[in-house]
Design an enzyme around this catalytic site. Sequence first.
Site, PDB file in Angstrom:
ATOM      1  CE  LYS A 174       5.864   1.878  -2.910  1.00  0.00           C
ATOM      2  NZ  LYS A 174       5.880   0.875  -4.044  1.00  0.00           N
ATOM      3  CB  THR A 209       2.776  -1.979 -13.041  1.00  0.00           C
ATOM      4  OG1 THR A 209       2.501  -0.577 -12.232  1.00  0.00           O
ATOM      5  CG2 THR A 209       1.521  -2.446 -12.441  1.00  0.00           C
ATOM      6  CE  LYS A 255       9.275   1.632  -7.308  1.00  0.00           C
ATOM      7  NZ  LYS A 255       8.994   0.046  -8.171  1.00  0.00           N
ATOM      8  NE  ARG A 256       2.209   3.964  -2.158  1.00  0.00           N
ATOM      9  CZ  ARG A 256       2.651   3.219  -1.188  1.00  0.00           C
ATOM     10  NH1 ARG A 256       3.329   4.211  -0.066  1.00  0.00           N
ATOM     11  NH2 ARG A 256       1.887   1.747  -1.357  1.00  0.00           N
ATOM     12  CG  HIS A 314      -4.117  -3.967  -5.234  1.00  0.00           C
ATOM     13  ND1 HIS A 314      -3.309  -3.772  -5.893  1.00  0.00           N
ATOM     14  CD2 HIS A 314      -5.841  -3.558  -5.516  1.00  0.00           C
ATOM     15  CE1 HIS A 314      -4.519  -3.541  -7.161  1.00  0.00           C
ATOM     16  NE2 HIS A 314      -5.532  -3.671  -6.512  1.00  0.00           N
ATOM     17  CE  LYS A 329       3.771   1.806 -15.555  1.00  0.00           C
ATOM     18  NZ  LYS A 329       2.924   2.781 -14.327  1.00  0.00           N
TER      19      LYS A 329
END
Length: 1572
Positions: A1309, A1414, A1303-1304, A1110, A1418
């Site tokens: 990110k 993911t 998100k985290r 991952h 969505k």
Amino acid sequence: MQFLFRDSTYKIPPALSLSLFTHSWRKLLLTSSSLQRYADSPDRKDDESSMYMLLETKGEDCIYTKDGTVDYHKRPANKFNTGSWKACFFIVATASFERLAYFGMSSNLLLYFKLELNQHSATASRNLSNWTGACYIVPLFGAFIADGYIGKYWTIAISSILYAIGMTLLTLSASVPWLIPTCFKTDLWDATDARTIVSFTALYLVALASGGIKACVSAYGADQFDDNDMAEKKLKSSFFNWYYQMMNIGSLLAHSLIVWVQDNVGWDWGFGIPTLAMAMGVVSFFSGTWFYRNHKPGGSPLTRFFQVVVASLRKKRINVPADASRLYEIDGVNSTIKGSRKLNHTKNFSFFDKATVETPSDRATGLVNPWRLCTVTQVEELKTVLRLLPIWITGIIFSSVRGQMDNLFVLQGSFMNTQVGNSSFNIPPASLGTFGTLSVIFWVPVYDQIIVPLARKLTGHPNGITQLQRIGAGHFISIFSMLSAGILEVIRLDIVKKNNYYEIKPVPISIFWQVPQFFIIGCAEVFTLVGQMEFFYEQVPDSMRSLGSALRLTTIALGSYTSSLLVSIVIKVTTEDGGPGWIPDNLNYGQLQNFFWLLGVLSVVNLGIFVVVARWHTSKRLVGNLVQLRSPCPPILLCALSLSLQRTPTCHRKYHKFLSSLEISSSSSLSTTTQSHNRPPFAYLLSHTHTHTHSVHQDYAYSISYIAIPERALFFSLSCIGRLITRWMETTTNANGASKSKVPDKIPVAAHPLAEDPTDIASNIKYHAQYSPHFSPVKFEPEQAYYAAAESVRDRLIQQWNETYLHYHKVDPKQTYYLSMEFLQGRALTNAIGNLDIQDAYASALNKLGHELEEITEQEKDMALGNGGLGRLASCFLDSMTTLNLPAWGYGLRYRYGLFKQSISKAGQEEMAEDWLEKFSPWEVVRHDVVFPVRFFGHVEVLPTGSRKWVGGEVLQALAYDVPIPGYKTKNTNSLRLWEAKASAEDFNLFQFNDGQYGSAGELHARAQQICAVLYPGDATEEGKLLRLKQQFFLCSASLQDIISRFKERKDGTDVRQWSEFPSKVAVQLNDTHPTLAIPELMRLLMDEEGLGWDEAWDVTSRTIAYTNHTVLPEALEKWSQVVMSKLLPRHMEIIEEIDKRFIAMIESTRPDLKSKISDMRILDHNPNKPVVRMANLCVVSGHTVNGVAQLHSDILKAELFADYVSVWPTKFQNKTNGITPRRWLRFCSPELSEIITKWLKTDKWVTNLDLLVGLRQFADNPELHAEWDSAKMANKKRLAQYILRVTGESIDPNTLFDIQVKRIHEYKRQLLNILGAVYRYKKLKEMSPEERKSTTPRTIMIGGKAFATYTNAKRIVKLVNDVGAVVNTDPEVNEYLKVVFVPNYNVSVAEVLIPGSELSQHISTAGMEASGTSNMKFALNGCLIIGTLDGANVEIREEVGKENFFLFGATADEVPQLRKDRENGLFKPDPRYEEAKQFIRSKAFGSYDYNPLLDSLEGNSGYGRGDYFLVGHDFPTYIDTQAQVDEAYKDRKRWIKMSILSTAGSGKFSSDRTISQYAKEIWKIEECPVP
């Protein structure tokens, strides 16, 4: 009407009560008006976001102080003739002269020891440190005497006289001829014993005397301001700054004039001038006697502390009542302690509360014995001091570092050129301290006059920033002084080395290069030392103010001793090899810079500790007459509502909702005192007793002995109003008129586990409420209704689960087992009734029972079994596995407290334990018959047969909990099996327990509970690493034992199954590297338990297990210490070593060309410094298939991360692009949009065949679809806006562009890029005219996600988002066009509201860093447009939805490595807009918090935590430009809606059904097995 007086009942006629009420109301209005005039007056300079309201009505202004102070005649102090700056002038003058004397004596004392007493550098440094420490440790004694017995005045007076005597002796030691040796200044000489004795006697007499002055003088000055006088209270806040300023002016004279005199005239005059200054200080102090205000000494604080401890120990077996009002406190306003106000009860250190629990024996003699019973205030005094200790300890570390630098700066300067320009004047090295003092003198007015007013406007805090924030800022600033000193020393030694100046003193480098390090230290002092001074004064009890000052000073004392110890250790360690060490007499041979680096590291660590303890600290809570209101709400309304609080939960919710609408905190509104014995003043809520009668006016009887009659009438009227409001709230019913507080009687109680009719379902729900009871039978409120409804749904799930299990057992298909440390399930009720297609039936059934389905689903708490994308993907996969009728189970751990629940405060993110199992989960089915042993530690025995056996250690039990997983409109129901760790009853040592050894008795039970307590426990310690490894092995071992047991169970009529069949019946998928231990554990079970040989066991294992990677982030590719692995799992370490050995042999024999790569490819890394097991390598070597989760990610794995393995096993590597379940992420969370899709596609089959969404493309330009689509999106936006208002209190406009990134929180990110863009947007909006702003696109930016508790920069990002939002959202010029909101505690349920309401979503990670993602799928599925980089699944989403419908920016993955190299080589040129945004943050526009550490990660070209590794600066320009394109596109509504439709139409590929079908066919080789 009746009011209870102290000993009688007085009845007031109605007419009189009306008159009294009118009088009280008028009086209240007058008081409120005066307060409002004060609030609006220009004299108030602080920000009026809050105001302080006196609760006692004021009569005539008293001419005397109200804090109990007296004048020198011991009469009450007249505030017009005493105190304030009239008195402080003399106190500050005394302090200034004392500082002049102290620094005049001590600044050059190191050289005095070396030159006059002939001591070596290290000895002189230690002696100076010890004496300095003494000067700062004896204040404890001085404080004890002052606070307890003779008061501050006499303590200062006596000490100042002794001080002057000591200074006189020191002057004599330097000037009396017979004390100076005759061979002085010849080659060999020693100081005379007499001179040494006189010198040190004088010095320690000064140290003793300074204890009395230092402990008291600042506190005595602050005592001159009355806290009850608002004008004087404001003056006090500036007193500490200017007090410190004046002390430093004295210090400035000492460091300049007096040091010069000592170096150029002589030590006699050098010490004589400070002696004269001290004499002037004595005169100054006594001259102010007539103006001083004095507090009476309160007695020994140590005695009071011991009384609390003794009383607590005597009552150690007594329980403390939960109601704090039952704890002992005396009547009246004042406490039993002279000079100390009462303190409110606090919950920490609760053991000492036992001292306040009153027992019958406590008053046996009629009097209270304080050694048996203490007041709440007395106990809180001890608690207050204890709470100061962690802050105090960090002060010690700060002082030890800062004090040593002060000494070594002088030594460093003595080896530098002291000449001033081309003149003959040489500046003494000690005089460079002048620049530190000048820095203080510069920064004090800057802080007081500029920083504080500006900070007030930004934070609303009366002092601008809190005392703790001020101290922390100083800690941070001091680090840079060490860096400066270290860099200078490196440069100086480089000159020495290049020019062979080792024996040259001074080295030709100007001493003025030391100025920056002194200037920085001065700045740090203004923040830290003054902050400490004010903090300790304010936080200690009133009667211990001198103790507060002394505690602050002891940090300097203990810091000096610590620094002395540090020098000794450094000298010893660095000279062990016979070398000169770091700090020799001749610094040219030393390495002083290393010592500065060491101090820097200590300072960084200390700062981190300080941040932690500061967040933990609880301030003392006074029982006083001040209360903070956030807005001027009419007091009568608050009183009316507050008096009616004793109502139902529904009433409570409406009450708090009403207060929230007024922006008033119910906790800080007119709250009652915690001590029942107190009689509070007028505006406190009174303690009241509910009497059950039918008339409103008799409902409450008030104990109001100390309230004037008009106030009694007012409170009667308010109670009536309050009761009417609460009764109205209580009578609220639902649409059907049914009460929600109990079960409706019309619905019969009957068990209908498989019911589909709403009435039968309602009966079944009612059946569970009555016969599966978890609550009192009289209640059927939303929470009770949820649990009963969930158990009703579970009836059907269990029936289907049983049928599925039996069907699999009969058919015996190959079954997949998905092992994952995370499963982020979300709420189960809506998903279950949706998949079972009974949503409408349950909505109707609950309506019959008086509830709404939406209200009931809100009662469910998310299962806290995961953190982010990894867990959510696993849950989507489980849904798809069942929907596709695939035989597949999930295995995980049953975490009781999850990762953490996130809350947001002014300090940023705070973590709390998840409470999803606080009651119970109705979805779990415990399997008491499914229990397996799991062993840890122990050793390996070799049996006579040659086989090996793992024995000993500790054995825990794994107990199974099943969570049924229903598929969409299918009979199949699979299982998520969760393991809980338990110890057996046999492991509980009853003998030890009865012997009082409670901890030892249940030690194994405690260790068992730890395993499933928390997801991803901290692993900074060896215990943490062991616990994480325990978790992973516990999951693998229990799951594999269960899998093997099921394999044996399905024998298909045969007695024994062949192990060669195992891979044809079992597929094990490892979700990332966490379950890697399944490989050696399966080998162990097959060999040691089942008797297979290595080759057979390896064949079974390698054909059974597959691995999903991952990430390519180094920290996520797990590597476990071989030492830890061998300790915890000795047998598995043997197996891993054998796998590694055989793999190396295979490579050497089959691929000799890879021999040079073996060290990187092998499983065991034998690095002597840190030998580890590479878990990813073990997975690749052992598994039959390895897959990535997006095409780009898989390409990177094959081309870079696992390239060598690909050359060995080219067919082993596959891609399986992730997917999401369209049921939860569109069908259920956005029903309006789902209905539109079904209408236009003329089928709902898209729910299980998402490829059908492509059919929307033909309608993309249809105006009718546009209107419906826009309406559905607006409905979702409004729902989201309501949610944001509820959880954050922020109102957002659904007509703005909803821009979301959830998100985290992680630097890769790049939430930091997002908020930098928001800052830049805000700045540009501020610069625009009102007309220009109207042409912009209004936007609401929402950011959410959890930052790992130990990830400092991520938590800084969270705070920055909140700080930016706090400013932007309250800016009236801008908040119509921009809002920034942080969404707290992001989880699945929150996402189900956010994602449907989104219009733009940011997926902006650095290219090549995100495996897939993911959430982007969505958002795209819900018609949200994406702005993002070509990273992870973004690449494929862009291909599917169309490039024109994707806002692309940033570097590509193949460009990133070269860009990083360019950055390292200094080739990066930042965009001006980027620099503008960063500078705007640094300007403190968003608060006083120091964001430099966060922004520093974007600076520089290389280095740990620097160099902008994630390319925020590089991508910022294209990011801003692309956001401008978004703004323009959003203005064209037709174009935007079309893009939104095409986004949904292009999302068909990203169904987890497609992903799981590919796994099933290409990796697991399993087939559908539908239940008939």
